[in-house]
Design a protein around this motif. Structure first.
Motif, PDB file in Angstrom:
ATOM      1  N   ALA A 131       0.833  -1.210   0.000  1.00 53.11           N
ATOM      2  CA  ALA A 131       0.000   0.000   0.000  1.00 53.11           C
ATOM      3  C   ALA A 131       0.865   1.257   0.000  1.00 53.11           C
ATOM      4  CB  ALA A 131      -0.923  -0.012   1.219  1.00 53.11           C
ATOM      5  N   THR A 132       1.938   1.236   0.782  1.00 60.14           N
ATOM      6  CA  THR A 132       2.842   2.395   0.842  1.00 60.14           C
ATOM      7  C   THR A 132       3.438   2.693  -0.522  1.00 60.14           C
ATOM      8  OG1 THR A 132       3.409   1.925   3.141  1.00 60.14           O
ATOM      9  CG2 THR A 132       4.947   3.300   1.913  1.00 60.14           C
ATOM     10  N   VAL A 133       3.952   1.671  -1.177  1.00 58.83           N
ATOM     11  CA  VAL A 133       4.563   1.870  -2.498  1.00 58.83           C
ATOM     12  C   VAL A 133       3.504   2.348  -3.496  1.00 58.83           C
ATOM     13  CG1 VAL A 133       5.736   0.737  -4.431  1.00 58.83           C
ATOM     14  CG2 VAL A 133       6.467   0.262  -2.085  1.00 58.83           C
ATOM     15  N   ALA A 134       2.340   1.731  -3.451  1.00 63.49           N
ATOM     16  CA  ALA A 134       1.251   2.133  -4.361  1.00 63.49           C
ATOM     17  C   ALA A 134       0.895   3.605  -4.150  1.00 63.49           C
ATOM     18  CB  ALA A 134       0.024   1.247  -4.142  1.00 63.49           C
ATOM     19  N   ASP A 135       0.774   4.021  -2.887  1.00 65.97           N
ATOM     20  CA  ASP A 135       0.437   5.417  -2.571  1.00 65.97           C
ATOM     21  C   ASP A 135       1.489   6.376  -3.118  1.00 65.97           C
ATOM     22  OD1 ASP A 135      -1.817   4.685  -1.269  1.00 65.97           O
ATOM     23  OD2 ASP A 135      -1.008   4.913   0.774  1.00 65.97           O
ATOM     24  N   ILE A 136       2.742   6.033  -2.893  1.00 63.95           N
ATOM     25  CA  ILE A 136       3.827   6.928  -3.313  1.00 63.95           C
ATOM     26  C   ILE A 136       3.895   7.025  -4.836  1.00 63.95           C
ATOM     27  CG2 ILE A 136       6.351   7.188  -3.344  1.00 63.95           C
ATOM     28  CD1 ILE A 136       6.298   6.263  -0.378  1.00 63.95           C
ATOM     29  N   LEU A 137       3.675   5.913  -5.514  1.00 67.66           N
ATOM     30  CA  LEU A 137       3.661   5.949  -6.983  1.00 67.66           C
ATOM     31  C   LEU A 137       2.524   6.841  -7.480  1.00 67.66           C
ATOM     32  CD1 LEU A 137       4.393   2.196  -7.846  1.00 67.66           C
ATOM     33  CD2 LEU A 137       5.891   4.153  -8.323  1.00 67.66           C
ATOM     34  N   ARG A 138       1.367   6.693  -6.881  1.00 67.95           N
ATOM     35  CA  ARG A 138       0.213   7.480  -7.290  1.00 67.95           C
ATOM     36  C   ARG A 138       0.456   8.962  -7.038  1.00 67.95           C
ATOM     37  NH1 ARG A 138      -3.517   6.179  -3.786  1.00 67.95           N
ATOM     38  NH2 ARG A 138      -3.290   3.994  -4.362  1.00 67.95           N
ATOM     39  N   GLU A 139       0.941   9.238  -5.819  1.00 68.98           N
ATOM     40  CA  GLU A 139       1.163  10.615  -5.383  1.00 68.98           C
ATOM     41  C   GLU A 139       2.235  11.328  -6.224  1.00 68.98           C
ATOM     42  OE1 GLU A 139       2.323  10.504  -1.223  1.00 68.98           O
ATOM     43  OE2 GLU A 139       3.768  12.099  -1.653  1.00 68.98           O
ATOM     44  N   THR A 140       3.295  10.608  -6.585  1.00 67.50           N
ATOM     45  CA  THR A 140       4.384  11.251  -7.338  1.00 67.50           C
ATOM     46  C   THR A 140       4.166  11.175  -8.840  1.00 67.50           C
ATOM     47  OG1 THR A 140       5.695   9.213  -7.364  1.00 67.50           O
ATOM     48  CG2 THR A 140       6.105  10.765  -5.562  1.00 67.50           C
ATOM     49  N   GLY A 141       3.363  10.201  -9.274  1.00 66.18           N
ATOM     50  CA  GLY A 141       3.115  10.052 -10.702  1.00 66.18           C
ATOM     51  C   GLY A 141       4.201   9.300 -11.450  1.00 66.18           C
ATOM     52  N   LEU A 142       5.118   8.671 -10.719  1.00 68.21           N
ATOM     53  CA  LEU A 142       6.168   7.891 -11.393  1.00 68.21           C
ATOM     54  C   LEU A 142       5.579   6.587 -11.939  1.00 68.21           C
ATOM     55  CD1 LEU A 142       9.266   7.681 -12.012  1.00 68.21           C
ATOM     56  CD2 LEU A 142       9.430   6.294  -9.932  1.00 68.21           C
ATOM     57  N   GLU A 143       5.943   6.253 -13.182  1.00 68.66           N
ATOM     58  CA  GLU A 143       5.470   4.980 -13.725  1.00 68.66           C
ATOM     59  C   GLU A 143       6.143   3.846 -12.962  1.00 68.66           C
ATOM     60  OE1 GLU A 143       7.228   7.418 -15.653  1.00 68.66           O
ATOM     61  OE2 GLU A 143       6.951   6.688 -17.721  1.00 68.66           O
ATOM     62  N   PRO A 144       5.359   2.846 -12.560  1.00 68.63           N
ATOM     63  CA  PRO A 144       5.894   1.766 -11.722  1.00 68.63           C
ATOM     64  C   PRO A 144       7.122   1.062 -12.320  1.00 68.63           C
ATOM     65  CG  PRO A 144       3.510   1.593 -11.910  1.00 68.63           C
ATOM     66  CD  PRO A 144       3.924   2.722 -12.795  1.00 68.63           C
ATOM     67  N   HIS A 145       7.169   0.922 -13.640  1.00 62.87           N
ATOM     68  CA  HIS A 145       8.293   0.153 -14.204  1.00 62.87           C
ATOM     69  C   HIS A 145       9.622   0.910 -14.088  1.00 62.87           C
ATOM     70  CE1 HIS A 145       7.365   2.652 -17.750  1.00 62.87           C
ATOM     71  NE2 HIS A 145       8.628   2.470 -18.062  1.00 62.87           N
ATOM     72  N   ARG A 146       9.563   2.183 -13.681  1.00 56.68           N
ATOM     73  CA  ARG A 146      10.797   2.949 -13.457  1.00 56.68           C
ATOM     74  C   ARG A 146      11.395   2.678 -12.086  1.00 56.68           C
ATOM     75  NH1 ARG A 146      12.552   4.798 -18.268  1.00 56.68           N
ATOM     76  NH2 ARG A 146      10.822   5.674 -19.443  1.00 56.68           N
ATOM     77  N   LEU A 147      10.650   1.999 -11.239  1.00 60.12           N
ATOM     78  CA  LEU A 147      11.092   1.773  -9.857  1.00 60.12           C
ATOM     79  C   LEU A 147      11.527   0.326  -9.647  1.00 60.12           C
ATOM     80  CD1 LEU A 147      11.378   2.799  -6.893  1.00 60.12           C
ATOM     81  CD2 LEU A 147       8.973   2.163  -6.560  1.00 60.12           C
ATOM     82  N   GLN A 148      12.739   0.169  -9.102  1.00 59.44           N
ATOM     83  CA  GLN A 148      13.203  -1.155  -8.711  1.00 59.44           C
ATOM     84  C   GLN A 148      13.425  -1.164  -7.206  1.00 59.44           C
ATOM     85  OE1 GLN A 148      17.196  -3.022 -10.105  1.00 59.44           O
ATOM     86  NE2 GLN A 148      15.595  -4.383 -10.831  1.00 59.44           N
ATOM     87  N   LEU A 149      12.909  -2.176  -6.546  1.00 66.60           N
ATOM     88  CA  LEU A 149      13.092  -2.273  -5.098  1.00 66.60           C
ATOM     89  C   LEU A 149      14.149  -3.310  -4.803  1.00 66.60           C
ATOM     90  CD1 LEU A 149       9.310  -2.065  -4.168  1.00 66.60           C
ATOM     91  CD2 LEU A 149      11.039  -0.244  -4.067  1.00 66.60           C
ATOM     92  N   GLU A 150      15.102  -2.968  -3.942  1.00 64.99           N
ATOM     93  CA  GLU A 150      16.175  -3.892  -3.584  1.00 64.99           C
ATOM     94  C   GLU A 150      15.879  -4.526  -2.237  1.00 64.99           C
ATOM     95  OE1 GLU A 150      20.114  -2.303  -3.842  1.00 64.99           O
ATOM     96  OE2 GLU A 150      19.859  -1.692  -5.944  1.00 64.99           O
ATOM     97  N   VAL A 151      15.862  -5.840  -2.226  1.00 64.60           N
ATOM     98  CA  VAL A 151      15.682  -6.566  -0.968  1.00 64.60           C
ATOM     99  C   VAL A 151      16.852  -7.540  -0.808  1.00 64.60           C
ATOM    100  CG1 VAL A 151      13.161  -6.390  -1.027  1.00 64.60           C
ATOM    101  CG2 VAL A 151      14.269  -8.378  -2.048  1.00 64.60           C
ATOM    102  N   THR A 152      17.096  -7.973   0.410  1.00 65.34           N
ATOM    103  CA  THR A 152      18.187  -8.922   0.632  1.00 65.34           C
ATOM    104  C   THR A 152      17.632 -10.324   0.825  1.00 65.34           C
ATOM    105  OG1 THR A 152      18.132  -8.552   3.002  1.00 65.34           O
ATOM    106  CG2 THR A 152      19.649  -7.180   1.726  1.00 65.34           C
ATOM    107  N   GLU A 153      18.540 -11.290   0.713  1.00 61.43           N
ATOM    108  CA  GLU A 153      18.130 -12.674   0.941  1.00 61.43           C
ATOM    109  C   GLU A 153      17.593 -12.849   2.349  1.00 61.43           C
ATOM    110  OE1 GLU A 153      21.405 -15.371  -0.995  1.00 61.43           O
ATOM    111  OE2 GLU A 153      22.170 -13.386  -0.581  1.00 61.43           O
ATOM    112  N   SER A 154      18.218 -12.190   3.327  1.00 65.11           N
ATOM    113  CA  SER A 154      17.750 -12.379   4.704  1.00 65.11           C
ATOM    114  C   SER A 154      16.360 -11.781   4.884  1.00 65.11           C
ATOM    115  CB  SER A 154      18.740 -11.821   5.714  1.00 65.11           C
ATOM    116  OG  SER A 154      19.230 -10.584   5.297  1.00 65.11           O
TER     117      SER A 154
END
Ligand code: C2E
Ligand code: MG
Ligand code: MG
Ligand code: MG
Length: 275
Positions: A131-154
């Motif tokens: 929900a947080t990511v969705a809100d921020i994308l909507r609010e800023t107007g950035l196209e989702p495919h421009r955003l990459q999220l980095e997560v770790t194995e842990s």
């Protein structure tokens, strides 16, 4: 009453609250106020296609400039922010600021293909990350495919509903990268189930690629794994031409590291990478 005993601060501390303990508490207190005091900012490190030198993206990296302490490295305050829970606020601020910057570049006619943002395990624990990511994308107007999220194995291994959250993020249209790949304590099985697009070879394997046959073997194995699973592979911490050449020779054409650029301010990135 405390004042009546004079200004000798040490009197009021419990014996255990000396040295490092006090420092940590002070840092914690400063950290809690850092956002309202506007002390946080982002640097951006280019990600480059090795053979052409073309900019393929940037990673957003948080910086804290405290008036007394100066520039505090993320290695010191990110773990503290994770311990205290402040990382939820900070992480949200980083996401919003990174997306805003992307939109600023776009509005200026500058092409940054994608932006990568680090997520911490604590941001998943509240169950609201999608929900947080969705809100921020909507609010800023950035196209989702421009955003990459980095997560770790842990993060993946230690988060209860990791698969559900990651599927949710994927459904928004953002991409996912595994950061520091190869350093986590994890099973490779998750790679089959999760909609992950990119592996980031950890800097520790790249550093001694020419001196250590084991590091060389691991780097090559990660590149092969990525190839056979149809994932992009990017090497972190590339500092020399030799390392870049090695990577290219073994089929890895994406890199990030001081050899190309340190993390920089938006103006610098613009000047040097977005002519
Ligand atoms: P990371 O996500 O693996 O980021 C890469 C780190 O390697 C960055 O350190 C970057 O400055 C450094 N680096 C890049 N190229 C080179 C190189 O060629 N040589 C060397 N020696 N280092 C290089 P930084 O900015 O100090 O960040 C450290 C870690 O702090 C990050 O590792 C990430 O785990 C965490 N971090 C940074 N920003 C954020 C954030 O906004 N949110 C969260 N949750 N974590 C963050
Ligand atoms: Mg990262
Ligand atoms: Mg990393
Ligand atoms: Mg990391």
């Amino acid at each position: 009453q405390a004042k009546a005993r004079g200004r000798n601060g040490y009197r009021f501390y419990a014996p255990s609250m000396t040295g490092e303990g006090v420092q940590r508490l002070r840092l914690e207190a400063y950290l809690r106020r850092s956002l309202e005091k506007d002390e946080m900012f982002l640097n951006y490190q280019p990600q480059v296609e090795i053979d052409t030198g073309r900019l393929i993206g940037v990673e957003a990296l948080v910086r804290w400039n405290h008036p007394e302490l100066g520039l505090v490295p993320p290695g010191r305050f990110v773990p503290l922010a994770e311990d205290t829970g402040f990382i939820s606020q900070l992480g949200q601020w980083v996401l919003r600021e990174a997306c805003r910057q992307m939109v600023r570049w776009q509005e200026a006619g500058l092409v940054v293909p994608k932006i990568a943002v680090n997520l911490s395990v604590r941001q998943f624990e509240r169950g609201t990350i999608v929900a947080t990511v969705a809100d921020i994308l909507r609010e800023t107007g950035l196209e989702p495919h421009r955003l990459q999220l980095e997560v770790t194995e842990s993060l993946i291994m230690n988060t209860g509903d990791a698969l559900a959250h990651i599927n949710g993020l994927h459904a928004l249209g953002v991409s996912l990268a595994i950061d520091d790949f190869g350093t986590g304590y994890s099973s490779l099985a998750y790679l089959k189930q999760m909609p992950v697009q990119t592996l980031k070879i950890d800097r520790s394997f790249i550093q001694d690629i020419h001196e250590d046959v084991n590091d060389e073997a691991i780097a090559i194995a990660i590149i092969q794994l990525g190839k056979s699973m149809n994932l992009a592979v990017i090497a972190e911490g590339v500092e020399t031409d030799e390392q870049a050449t090695f990577l290219l020779r073994h089929g890895c054409n994406q890199a990030q590291g001081y050899f190309y650029s340190r993390p920089v301010m938006p103006d610098d990135l613009q000047r040097r990478w977005l002519p």
